[in-house]
Write a protein that holds these residues in place. Sequence first.
Motif, short mmCIF file in Angstrom:
data_model
loop_
_atom_site.label_atom_id
_atom_site.label_comp_id
_atom_site.label_asym_id
_atom_site.label_seq_id
_atom_site.Cartn_x
_atom_site.Cartn_y
_atom_site.Cartn_z
N VAL A 165 13.76 -0.33 -9.31
CA VAL A 165 12.56 -0.71 -8.56
C VAL A 165 12.04 0.52 -7.84
O VAL A 165 12.83 1.32 -7.33
N GLY A 166 10.73 0.70 -7.83
CA GLY A 166 10.13 1.77 -7.04
C GLY A 166 8.99 1.20 -6.23
O GLY A 166 8.17 0.45 -6.77
N GLY A 167 8.97 1.54 -4.96
CA GLY A 167 7.89 0.98 -4.14
C GLY A 167 7.57 1.87 -2.96
O GLY A 167 8.13 2.96 -2.83
N SER A 168 6.66 1.39 -2.14
CA SER A 168 6.32 2.15 -0.95
C SER A 168 5.49 1.32 0.01
O SER A 168 4.89 0.32 -0.37
N GLN A 169 5.45 1.81 1.26
CA GLN A 169 4.38 1.40 2.14
C GLN A 169 3.18 2.22 1.70
O GLN A 169 3.32 3.37 1.28
N ARG A 170 1.97 1.63 1.77
CA ARG A 170 0.78 2.33 1.28
C ARG A 170 0.07 3.04 2.42
O ARG A 170 0.11 2.58 3.57
N GLU A 171 -0.59 4.12 2.11
CA GLU A 171 -1.37 4.84 3.13
C GLU A 171 -2.55 3.97 3.52
O GLU A 171 -3.46 3.74 2.72
N GLU A 172 -2.53 3.46 4.76
CA GLU A 172 -3.61 2.55 5.18
C GLU A 172 -4.70 3.28 5.95
O GLU A 172 -5.74 2.70 6.25
N TRP A 176 6.14 -4.88 -19.72
CA TRP A 176 5.63 -5.80 -18.69
C TRP A 176 6.14 -5.37 -17.33
O TRP A 176 7.25 -4.89 -17.19
N MET A 177 5.29 -5.53 -16.36
CA MET A 177 5.65 -5.06 -15.03
C MET A 177 5.33 -6.14 -14.00
O MET A 177 4.37 -6.89 -14.12
N VAL A 234 0.63 -11.29 -2.66
CA VAL A 234 0.27 -11.50 -4.07
C VAL A 234 1.27 -10.75 -4.96
O VAL A 234 2.02 -9.91 -4.48
N TYR A 235 1.27 -11.08 -6.23
CA TYR A 235 2.06 -10.30 -7.19
C TYR A 235 1.37 -10.33 -8.54
O TYR A 235 0.64 -11.27 -8.86
N THR A 236 1.58 -9.28 -9.30
CA THR A 236 1.13 -9.26 -10.68
C THR A 236 2.36 -9.39 -11.57
O THR A 236 3.48 -9.09 -11.17
N PHE A 237 2.14 -9.86 -12.77
CA PHE A 237 3.19 -9.86 -13.81
C PHE A 237 2.41 -9.81 -15.11
O PHE A 237 1.90 -10.81 -15.58
N GLY A 238 2.30 -8.60 -15.64
CA GLY A 238 1.48 -8.43 -16.83
C GLY A 238 1.86 -7.19 -17.59
O GLY A 238 2.69 -6.40 -17.12
N PRO A 239 1.24 -7.00 -18.76
CA PRO A 239 1.58 -5.83 -19.57
C PRO A 239 0.95 -4.56 -19.01
O PRO A 239 -0.15 -4.59 -18.47
N VAL A 289 -1.37 -2.10 7.72
CA VAL A 289 -0.12 -1.73 7.06
C VAL A 289 0.11 -2.69 5.89
O VAL A 289 -0.08 -3.90 6.05
N HIS A 290 0.45 -2.15 4.73
CA HIS A 290 0.84 -3.03 3.62
C HIS A 290 1.74 -2.27 2.66
O HIS A 290 1.75 -1.04 2.65
N SER A 291 2.50 -3.01 1.89
CA SER A 291 3.54 -2.42 1.06
C SER A 291 3.75 -3.24 -0.20
O SER A 291 3.39 -4.42 -0.25
N GLY A 292 4.40 -2.61 -1.16
CA GLY A 292 4.72 -3.33 -2.39
C GLY A 292 5.64 -2.51 -3.25
O GLY A 292 5.98 -1.38 -2.91
N PHE A 293 6.02 -3.09 -4.37
CA PHE A 293 6.88 -2.34 -5.28
C PHE A 293 6.61 -2.75 -6.71
O PHE A 293 5.90 -3.74 -6.97
N GLY A 294 7.15 -1.96 -7.63
CA GLY A 294 7.00 -2.26 -9.05
C GLY A 294 8.37 -2.40 -9.70
O GLY A 294 9.29 -1.62 -9.40
N LEU A 295 8.49 -3.39 -10.55
CA LEU A 295 9.72 -3.58 -11.31
C LEU A 295 9.35 -3.63 -12.78
O LEU A 295 8.55 -4.49 -13.19
N GLY A 296 9.87 -2.70 -13.56
CA GLY A 296 9.67 -2.76 -15.01
C GLY A 296 10.50 -3.90 -15.55
O GLY A 296 11.73 -3.91 -15.43
#
Lengths: 477, 477
Positions: free
Chosen positions: A402-409, A241-242, A219-224, A441-448
């Motif tokens: 871009v900043g992201g990570s694998q999340r603590e599962e 917006w991110m 999935v992805y978000t794109f919102g304020p 295990v899951h991961s993601g990142f954020g892009l301003g």
Amino acid sequence: MQLHTVSQLLSQEITLPEVEVKGWVRTFRANRFIALNDGSTLNNIQCVVDFENTDDAILKRINTGAALHIKGELVESQGKGQKVEIIVSSIEILGDSDAETFPIQPKKHSFEFLRENAHLRTRTNTFSAVMRLRSALSFAIHKYFNENGFYYMHAPIITGSDAEGAGEMFRVSNLDAKNPPLNEEGEVDFSKDFFGKETNLTVSGQLEAEAYAMSLSKVYTFGPTFRAENSNTSRHLAEFWMIEPEVAFMDLAGNMDLAEDFMKSVITYVLENNREDLEFLDKRLQDEEKTKPQAQRSDMTLIEKLKFVTENNFKRVSYTEAIDILRNSKPNKKKKFKYIINEWGADLQSEHERFLVEKHFKCPVILFDYPANIKAFYMRLNEDGKTVRAMDILFPGIGEIVGGSQREERLEVLKEKMKALDIDEKELWWYLDLRKYGTAVHSGFGLGFERLVMFATGMGNIRDVIPFPRTPQNADF
Amino acid sequence: MQLHTVSQLLSQEITLPEVEVKGWVRTFRANRFIALNDGSTLNNIQCVVDFENTDDAILKRINTGAALHIKGELVESQGKGQKVEIIVSSIEILGDSDAETFPIQPKKHSFEFLRENAHLRTRTNTFSAVMRLRSALSFAIHKYFNENGFYYMHAPIITGSDAEGAGEMFRVSNLDAKNPPLNEEGEVDFSKDFFGKETNLTVSGQLEAEAYAMSLSKVYTFGPTFRAENSNTSRHLAEFWMIEPEVAFMDLAGNMDLAEDFMKSVITYVLENNREDLEFLDKRLQDEEKTKPQAQRSDMTLIEKLKFVTENNFKRVSYTEAIDILRNSKPNKKKKFKYIINEWGADLQSEHERFLVEKHFKCPVILFDYPANIKAFYMRLNEDGKTVRAMDILFPGIGEIVGGSQREERLEVLKEKMKALDIDEKELWWYLDLRKYGTAVHSGFGLGFERLVMFATGMGNIRDVIPFPRTPQNADF
């Protein structure tokens, strides 16, 4: 007769006996040549007026900013600078523009002045190009994710949680501002507010995106998103917006692969689809650079920077290696950095990030495995117990994009982390549920998004890449 | 061995000796058949376990909700209900799920219960289908506008203006909630607030979109909007997403053409791309309808309703004609309407709109030229002086889904309108500028995104078509 856009007319290979176009006057010179623009392209269509047979009253109203309806014949242009032009047969003034008072005169305006006229600034070449690129980048983002099996999710904007701790938040309320109801302890009684509790504007949709990733996989978000930080700089907005993708069953290596592929893809999209606007902004940036002292000028033009991203592999370097490189670097030893790197654990500044990208590796860089204590609570702890599976992508000219990570599962590790940081488990009961029921295990990142638009347009002030910027003391329009 | 999505596996035409898949257990029956889902499709892949040769400790952990990593051979299925299945060679439990406490049991849950577990509800067929459709509709919208020369613009979320008057607003502030600073008059001193004035969450991006249309010609917004109305109904949200295209040089007729083409296009997109999810939701709705008294059941199934939109021309009817039809209609004469239509000027209710669509015209309807005094100040006044160039699109089952208008482009008329409604010119100086400098006919409309998702999914409660709904007394997650 068919109404054409300026873009359609300029791409005609043949002459057309009857065309019709509507747009705004950019310039009118020699009582003869109207440069008309409708936003469909950077370029204007030249409309040649037979001034001897045109009513003087009409000619006088062809001012910069006026809206016109023009009919005529599309012919090969005799002048230079354009392939085709319109020999005008009729002009209708749709809307006048007072030449004396119209703010957007055909001359160079300061960006500061144009910010004060943000409702009209897209009538300039620079801002129409920037906003067309912004739109194209948005589309490229949706297209990329759609083609790669991601679902777009709308994370909530109003949130009752302040757990992410990414920054100061704006309160959302409709209690009486002057005399809010108080509870028995004499504190504001938010149970009487609209949502029955204190609510804020979101700083990130990541946690909610994780919930969706743990069922829909990609999935992805794109919102304020919002920050109530009193930072009056060229790099901060209170509202921006991110984009935040989140993927189940993906580890940090997969996250780096995704982020690199994604960034290359959206930048390739604008290189292929927005060439005219990019070339104009490239030229603009070169002119601007010339006004700077040699030492402050960029080594690369705008388009070179974009190709630097699309044509290089991103170099993956651990935080620990990066610290070694920086500690032993010339600018560190000669104390040219503003912040000298002395030891492992230091937070990197833009100057360090840019050194790694521009001077040392000469390619985009992905730093990973950062010290746990400078990163967020939800990042996956490594086996060493002191680093987390975080990654930052560093770009030339801009540093971290871009900043992201694998999340603590792991439920127990996450709970310990939250306890250490005094984050209430009750607040994030649902986030913990994701680790209780089928964690993975899951991961993601954020892009301003505005950082990306700045990078892709070469604009130096973030206020110039969003239509109506919100900053301390400013919520105009 | 390559990791596949469930969707990829189910669409295989050939058997594959070695496949790998990760997902969550939906059901596990007869100690042998795992139905595994990863959100990539509505359907599960059946994984057949050789239970006699599998550790009992593992078998006991294959509970609904657990995350698994399965390897095996993809073969033609011997059972009915699926074309292919996996003969499992190895199972890894990625994340357990306590069968006793996991909220999403393999049985029918009430939507109310699932709203309380909104972080897990996309692990059900209904909600994963709804959210996939929501994502597809979003993409279809961006795709349509991109292909038709529109630029996406992000209208501001925090606004200093309350001029549009579309409804109650939420205040955004970071003043001290309990003891806000007061000015000399003893009122809250918003000049000390973050933005130097009182700010709210936007109710519409239209006015800002108009500014962009008056330079880029064709633009649209797609962003969150807010209403602080205490409406605890199945059709209201405090936070919802809205799409607002705005086009220069387009009149009301063009606006109707655009809206009809747009709505048909996005619905056609999901009919073509989301068939499985639609068929599932169609069946769900039919089952739900069966529980209702005959008189309340819909005449059409979900897919029939979607085709009703894509396959019919939208009938264009003036408000005045519609009033005549309604006044003389059976339900009006027999007082079956809750609100009896007596005279011109009445605001239409959903029951009237649905009568026109479902009983009278039997096709989607566009009503236009509404009485000025029931519509917003910015709508273009007709020559009759009493109607405005507004239009509403009416759909079966739902009534109004789109509302739009040609905008008042004449400065003096607009000023008079604002004066009559006590809207401060200083507040909207920039909006008036658009009429001062190169004004032109322009039009646009608004579509509440969740109304569209409700229509396209057949869901009856708006809280079930947005990931984390915000309503009075509820901002959970």
